[in-house]
Design an enzyme around this catalytic site. Structure first.
Site, PDB file in Angstrom:
ATOM      1  N   LYS A   1       1.610  11.395  11.453  1.00 12.15           N
ATOM      2  CA  LYS A   1       0.153  11.611  11.469  1.00 12.15           C
ATOM      3  C   LYS A   1      -0.569  10.341  11.887  1.00 12.15           C
ATOM      4  O   LYS A   1      -1.455  10.365  12.744  1.00 12.15           O
ATOM      5  CB  LYS A   1      -0.338  12.041  10.073  1.00 12.15           C
ATOM      6  CG  LYS A   1       0.191  13.373   9.617  1.00 12.15           C
ATOM      7  CD  LYS A   1      -0.371  13.771   8.269  1.00 12.15           C
ATOM      8  CE  LYS A   1       0.002  12.842   7.143  1.00 12.15           C
ATOM      9  NZ  LYS A   1       1.437  12.746   6.868  1.00 12.15           N
ATOM     10  N   THR A   2      -0.205   9.240  11.264  1.00 11.23           N
ATOM     11  CA  THR A   2      -0.861   7.980  11.603  1.00 11.23           C
ATOM     12  C   THR A   2      -0.542   7.609  13.053  1.00 11.23           C
ATOM     13  O   THR A   2      -1.386   7.087  13.779  1.00 11.23           O
ATOM     14  CB  THR A   2      -0.408   6.874  10.631  1.00 11.23           C
ATOM     15  OG1 THR A   2      -0.665   7.332   9.301  1.00 11.23           O
ATOM     16  CG2 THR A   2      -1.168   5.588  10.860  1.00 11.23           C
TER      17      THR A   2
ATOM     18  N   ARG B   1       8.380   7.219   0.692  1.00 12.27           N
ATOM     19  CA  ARG B   1       8.227   5.922   1.365  1.00 12.27           C
ATOM     20  C   ARG B   1       9.575   5.421   1.867  1.00 12.27           C
ATOM     21  O   ARG B   1       9.648   4.490   2.654  1.00 12.27           O
ATOM     22  CB  ARG B   1       7.653   4.850   0.410  1.00 12.27           C
ATOM     23  CG  ARG B   1       6.268   5.074  -0.189  1.00 12.27           C
ATOM     24  CD  ARG B   1       5.245   5.400   0.823  1.00 12.27           C
ATOM     25  NE  ARG B   1       5.094   6.849   0.936  1.00 12.27           N
ATOM     26  CZ  ARG B   1       4.587   7.450   2.009  1.00 12.27           C
ATOM     27  NH1 ARG B   1       4.217   6.772   3.058  1.00 12.27           N
ATOM     28  NH2 ARG B   1       4.469   8.769   2.058  1.00 12.27           N
TER      29      ARG B   1
ATOM     30  N   GLN C   1       0.029  14.855  -0.751  1.00  9.85           N
ATOM     31  CA  GLN C   1      -0.036  13.429  -1.069  1.00  9.85           C
ATOM     32  C   GLN C   1      -1.402  13.022  -1.629  1.00  9.85           C
ATOM     33  O   GLN C   1      -1.747  11.845  -1.634  1.00  9.85           O
ATOM     34  CB  GLN C   1       0.257  12.590   0.168  1.00  9.85           C
ATOM     35  CG  GLN C   1       1.683  12.696   0.651  1.00  9.85           C
ATOM     36  CD  GLN C   1       1.949  11.756   1.819  1.00  9.85           C
ATOM     37  OE1 GLN C   1       1.957  10.551   1.660  1.00  9.85           O
ATOM     38  NE2 GLN C   1       2.153  12.318   2.989  1.00  9.85           N
TER      39      GLN C   1
ATOM     40  N   ASP D   1      -7.881   8.923   8.778  1.00 11.33           N
ATOM     41  CA  ASP D   1      -6.505   9.000   8.275  1.00 11.33           C
ATOM     42  C   ASP D   1      -6.548   9.311   6.782  1.00 11.33           C
ATOM     43  O   ASP D   1      -7.556   9.054   6.124  1.00 11.33           O
ATOM     44  CB  ASP D   1      -5.799   7.647   8.508  1.00 11.33           C
ATOM     45  CG  ASP D   1      -4.271   7.775   8.441  1.00 11.33           C
ATOM     46  OD1 ASP D   1      -3.761   8.897   8.255  1.00 11.33           O
ATOM     47  OD2 ASP D   1      -3.589   6.739   8.587  1.00 11.33           O
ATOM     48  N   GLU D   2      -5.473   9.848   6.242  1.00 11.58           N
ATOM     49  CA  GLU D   2      -5.372  10.145   4.803  1.00 11.58           C
ATOM     50  C   GLU D   2      -6.585  10.943   4.314  1.00 11.58           C
ATOM     51  O   GLU D   2      -7.184  10.614   3.284  1.00 11.58           O
ATOM     52  CB  GLU D   2      -5.281   8.837   3.985  1.00 11.58           C
ATOM     53  CG  GLU D   2      -4.258   7.835   4.488  1.00 11.58           C
ATOM     54  CD  GLU D   2      -2.876   8.039   3.897  1.00 11.58           C
ATOM     55  OE1 GLU D   2      -2.670   9.049   3.201  1.00 11.58           O
ATOM     56  OE2 GLU D   2      -2.008   7.196   4.159  1.00 11.58           O
TER      57      GLU D   2
HETATM   58  P1  ATP Z   1       2.487   9.329   5.732  1.00 17.83           P
HETATM   59  O1  ATP Z   1       2.116  10.717   5.325  1.00 17.83           O
HETATM   60  O2  ATP Z   1       3.498   8.759   4.798  1.00 17.83           O
HETATM   61  O3  ATP Z   1       1.303   8.466   5.977  1.00 17.83           O
HETATM   62  P2  ATP Z   1       2.691   9.754   8.576  1.00 17.83           P
HETATM   63  O4  ATP Z   1       2.689  11.222   8.814  1.00 17.83           O
HETATM   64  O5  ATP Z   1       1.422   9.038   8.808  1.00 17.83           O
HETATM   65  O6  ATP Z   1       3.291   9.469   7.132  1.00 17.83           O
HETATM   66  P3  ATP Z   1       3.802   7.839  10.402  1.00 17.83           P
HETATM   67  O7  ATP Z   1       3.688   6.643   9.531  1.00 17.83           O
HETATM   68  O8  ATP Z   1       2.847   8.008  11.508  1.00 17.83           O
HETATM   69  O9  ATP Z   1       3.844   9.149   9.480  1.00 17.83           O
HETATM   70  O10 ATP Z   1       5.267   7.941  11.009  1.00 17.83           O
HETATM   71  C1  ATP Z   1       6.431   7.704  10.218  1.00 17.83           C
HETATM   72  C2  ATP Z   1       7.455   6.936  10.993  1.00 17.83           C
HETATM   73  O11 ATP Z   1       8.001   7.741  12.032  1.00 17.83           O
HETATM   74  C3  ATP Z   1       6.862   5.732  11.687  1.00 17.83           C
HETATM   75  O12 ATP Z   1       7.805   4.683  11.649  1.00 17.83           O
HETATM   76  C4  ATP Z   1       6.636   6.220  13.102  1.00 17.83           C
HETATM   77  O13 ATP Z   1       6.644   5.176  14.025  1.00 17.83           O
HETATM   78  C5  ATP Z   1       7.825   7.156  13.308  1.00 17.83           C
HETATM   79  N1  ATP Z   1       7.547   8.242  14.282  1.00 17.83           N
HETATM   80  C6  ATP Z   1       6.572   9.166  14.213  1.00 17.83           C
HETATM   81  N2  ATP Z   1       6.633  10.014  15.268  1.00 17.83           N
HETATM   82  C7  ATP Z   1       7.669   9.620  16.034  1.00 17.83           C
HETATM   83  C8  ATP Z   1       8.239  10.081  17.267  1.00 17.83           C
HETATM   84  N3  ATP Z   1       7.760  11.123  17.934  1.00 17.83           N
HETATM   85  N4  ATP Z   1       9.308   9.408  17.735  1.00 17.83           N
HETATM   86  C9  ATP Z   1       9.823   8.350  17.067  1.00 17.83           C
HETATM   87  N5  ATP Z   1       9.337   7.861  15.911  1.00 17.83           N
HETATM   88  C10 ATP Z   1       8.261   8.484  15.391  1.00 17.83           C
HETATM   89 MG    MG Z   2       0.207   7.883   7.546  1.00 15.79          MG
END
Ligand code: ATP
Ligand code: MG
Length: 766
Positions: free
Chosen positions: A37-38, A625, A263, A229-230
């Site tokens: 997402k981020t 995490r 979350q 975000d969040e």
């Molecule tokens: P959270 O809910 O914990 O905040 P999130 O959904 O924001 O998680 P991110 O932090 O954006 O998730 O991504 C998690 C990890 O996966 C990061 O290290 C990110 O770089 C990697 N990632 C996300 N999408 C891809 C992709 N398409 N290919 C490779 N790595 C990815």
């Molecule tokens: Mg995130």
């Protein structure tokens, strides 16, 4: 990420790419942890800039400065230094920045002070004292949080006073004067030209509401794209402001919010997952596009599956299925210790072992706990093993007394009406202005409805204190004049010397005293760095305007910093932090410690299903995490509030299916008593299937009437009650002492036959 230009889109999966490239109109991404997402938000900003949007037309709201800064770093990998100019920051820092420009329109000076929680508490205490109320009944902390919650719900002092329900509640709680305290509090903040943290939201809302043409319209035009975000952790007021800025009734509604209902961990601060549901509904008629991401890129499969199962125990959630293709990975390790100190030792030993075996750096590892006070024991043991660590969320640098003293002088120079700063330093270092004189000044100020500073000329004391007061006024006024020509650093040195603070600290030659002098020097160095820094501040600047290096700007920056945001790059260290502050982060190896009933879940949240569900979401955040290694630990007994307390293992341990848990190594090394586990543990493997989806696990037993029986007393043939599975019959019990496993047939679940490890289970004999 090393590529530049168009190829950034290749680093996204299909759904992520769509969420990035569908730039116009409202977009919602609801997805589980680690699903990117981020990353979507970051790439979306980069994409907008690549497609020609000016960076300063993009507003990106996050919850920590650290997150905002990381986002900028990632964006700059794609678009270079233009990333600096994006308005990316926390809600509070962005709103403070807007208010700084517009404050006069709502009756505040543009150099307004930001009151931190200590200032707020101190002001509440002063008011309680002035009203001659009993401070044991009128507890400053709880009053402060009542006021805060009123503000977050847009309830003004007048609305509060007029509301019969609130007043009845206050009478019941024996605090009938709360409405008056609230009203005085708001008035005093205004008089001091100060805003507290809630005001940064509340006053911004007021500003936008009252100035639709000249302010709201300006920012609507300015921010062509808004991202959050969040989103699950926004409160009503934050969402209300975002909705205003995005021109909900108009035509350009380019907003993208991402979040995960599972979350959501700030219900106690007024955040509601309702915001996610409302968002979808609110923007339905404007053609909202909803994207769901399902692949977890962060963690290996045992961790992802354990998290998936765990969250099915919660009552309400948006159904999601998360999977990972990172391979099974390591099973989850559970460490049992007899005491909290043993827990500290075992966790530190395991860290050492992991570092050696898997070549982990310190920065790959985090210890997460429910409450900050748990850090001490881990610190002790890490120190013994010479493993560098950093604690986030303890007393931050800016909360230290000597640092606050100098900052109070700086605040006064910028805004002499700042009453909390005034009270702090009017007689510190001591200059013969006694408490009774200060109270007289306060009374005069109150009777005239002016600030204490403004009351000084009329006060006209004679004798010793009169001269001291005149000197004090002279010092602050002269410093303020200097501010026209001197920079923030020169000014800080001047006032540190002139006030006598430096001499006072120099005269204390104890180790602590020298430490305090060092802190003061570190603060001065920090101000110097701020002045000299080429780069712009956290929230970025616009166009070619030079960065604002004034003292006022420095003070605003630090008022909104948390210790999270400082000295981040000071070497390779283990991270110790509360689960709350670990939101959004990731580490190769994560230790979630103190998994005991009443600690995690916290005793404060155990009486209601909602409270427990929130604790479980918090645990879910902690678990997710971890990228490769997840270790959970608990102690049978720990010192709390001065005496040894015995705790049961947390119910959350039981909710992790056994097939994802390491059956031997971790448990065997945990304690001698547990070594018998290794045999039974092997048998438990594979037999532990659980329902996969939320629908199959609806049975709920009211926790307030549920009374678990001692697990030793569970025998075959008994009828038992389980919190999640409801009523069942024990078919058989096997395994050795301390390691007994029951086979139970539950009446009302899809997959009725369960193997349950009695030590972790909570069962009530019927
Ligand atoms: P959270 O809910 O914990 O905040 P999130 O959904 O924001 O998680 P991110 O932090 O954006 O998730 O991504 C998690 C990890 O996966 C990061 O290290 C990110 O770089 C990697 N990632 C996300 N999408 C891809 C992709 N398409 N290919 C490779 N790595 C990815
Ligand atoms: Mg995130």
């Amino acid at each position: 990420m090393t590529t530049t230009g168009g190829s950034y889109l290749e680093q996204l999966n299909d759904v992520q790419r769509q969420a990035v490239t569908n730039t116009d109109g409202p977009v919602l991404v609801v997805a589980g942890p680690g699903s990117g997402k981020t990353r979507v938000l970051t790439f979306r900003i980069a994409h907008l800039i690549e497609k020609g949007t000016a960076p300063w037309e993009i507003l990106s709201l996050t919850f920590t400065n650290k997150a905002a800064r990381e986002m900028k770093e990632r964006i700059s990998k794609v678009v270079g230094s233009r990333a600096e100019r994006v308005w990316a920051g926390t809600f509070h820092s962005i709103f403070a920045r807007i208010l700084r420009v517009e404050a006069e329109k709502i009756g505040y000076p543009s150099n307004f002070t930001i009151y931190d929680s200590d200032d707020t508490k101190s002001l509440v205490s002063t008011i309680i004292k002035e009203m001659n109320l009993d401070k044991n009944v009128y507890n400053a902390n709880s009053i402060r949080s009542r006021i805060s919650s009123a503000k977050s719900n847009l309830i003004t002092p007048k609305l509060y006073a007029d509301n019969e329900e609130f007043r009845a509640q206050d009478r019941m709680a024996k605090v009938p004067h709360l409405a008056t305290i609230y009203q005085k509090y708001v008035m005093r903040c205004k008089r001091a030209g100060a805003m507290d943290f809630d005001d940064l939201l509340y006053r911004l809302f007021e500003l936008l509401q009252k100035n639709p043409d000249n302010v709201l319209e300006k920012y609507r035009k300015k921010f062509k794209y808004i991202l959050v975000d969040e989103f699950q952790d926004t409160n009503t007021l934050q969402y209300a402001i975002v909705r205003k800025l995005v021109n909900y009734e108009g035509s350009d509604r380019n907003i993208c919010v991402v979040g995960d209902d599972a979350q959501s961990i700030y219900a106690f601060r007024g955040a509601t997952i309702q915001n996610i549901l409302d968002f979808e509904e609110d923007f339905q008629k404007h053609g909202i596009k909803v994207f769901k991401l399902e692949q977890n890129y962060r963690s290996t499969d045992h961790i992802v599956q354990a998290a998936n199962e765990l969250i099915t125990y919660n009552a309400r959630q948006i159904p999601k299925r998360i999977w990972s293709d990172k391979g099974e990975g390591q099973r989850i390790r559970i460490i049992k210790a007899m005491t909290d100190s043993e827990e500290g030792k075992r966790v530190s030993d395991t860290i050492m072992e992991q570092k050696n075996r898997f070549h982990l750096s310190n920065s790959d590892i985090a210890i997460l706990y429910r409450t900050n006070s748990q850090s001490r024991i881990f610190e002790e043991h890490l120190r013994r093993l010479s493993i560098p660590y950093r604690v986030f969320g303890g007393l931050s640098f800016y909360q230290r007394k000597e640092v606050k003293d100098l900052i109070a002088y700086l605040r006064l120079i910028v805004n002499p009406r700042d009453e909390e700063a005034f009270r702090r330093v009017i007689n510190f270092p001591k200059r013969g202005i006694g408490n009774s004189t200060i109270e007289k000044i306060a009374n005069l100020a109150n009777s005239k409805g002016i600030s204490m500073w403004d009351a000084l000329p009329e006060f006209g004391a004679s004798g010793r204190s009169g001269k001291s007061i005149a000197d004090f006024v002279d010092m602050i006024t002269k410093s303020a004049k200097r501010a026209d020509t001197a920079n923030a650093y020169e000014l800080a040195i001047y006032i540190a010397k002139r006030s006598g603070l430096i001499d006072l600290l120099k005269s204390d030659t104890t180790v602590e005293g020298m430490g305090r002098l060092e802190n003061l020097n570190a603060l001065l160095d920090g101000i110097n760095a701020f002045v000299e820094e080429e780069a712009t501040d956290v929230i970025g600047t616009e166009g070619t305007a030079p960065p604002d290096k004034s003292l006022a700007s420095y003070l605003q920056n630090i008022a909104l910093l948390t210790d999270f945001d400082n000295n981040e790059n000071d070497g390779d260290h283990i991270t110790l932090m509360s689960v709350h502050s670990a939101k959004g982060l990731e580490f190769k190896s994560v230790f979630v410690v103190g998994l005991e009933e009443k600690l995690f879940p916290s005793y404060m949240s155990m009486d209601s299903i909602e409270g427990l569900d929130e604790e479980r979401r918090l645990f879910y955040v902690a678990v997710t995490r971890a990228e490769q290694f997840l270790t959970l630990s608990y102690a049978n007994a720990r010192y709390r509030y001065g005496s040894m307390r015995y705790n049961e293992p947390s119910r959350f341990l039981e909710e992790i299916p056994r097939q994802h848990v390491e059956s031997t190594a971790g448990v065997r090394s945990a304690s001698p008593e547990m070594s018998s586990m290794s045999n039974g543990g092997a048998r438990i493997q594979g037999n532990f299937s659980r329902p996969r989806s939320a629908e199959t696990s609806k049975v709920k037993v009211d926790p307030s009437t549920f009374k678990p029986s001692p697990h030793e007393s569970i025998e075959a043939g008994m009828r038992v009650l389980h919190l999640k599975f409801g009523e069942g019959k024990v078919i058989s019990v096997d395994g050795g002492k301390g390691n007994r496993v029951a086979t139970i047939h539950f009446k009302d679940v899809d997959n009725p036959q369960r193997r349950i490890m009695l030590k972790f289970a909570k069962l009530q004999i019927l």
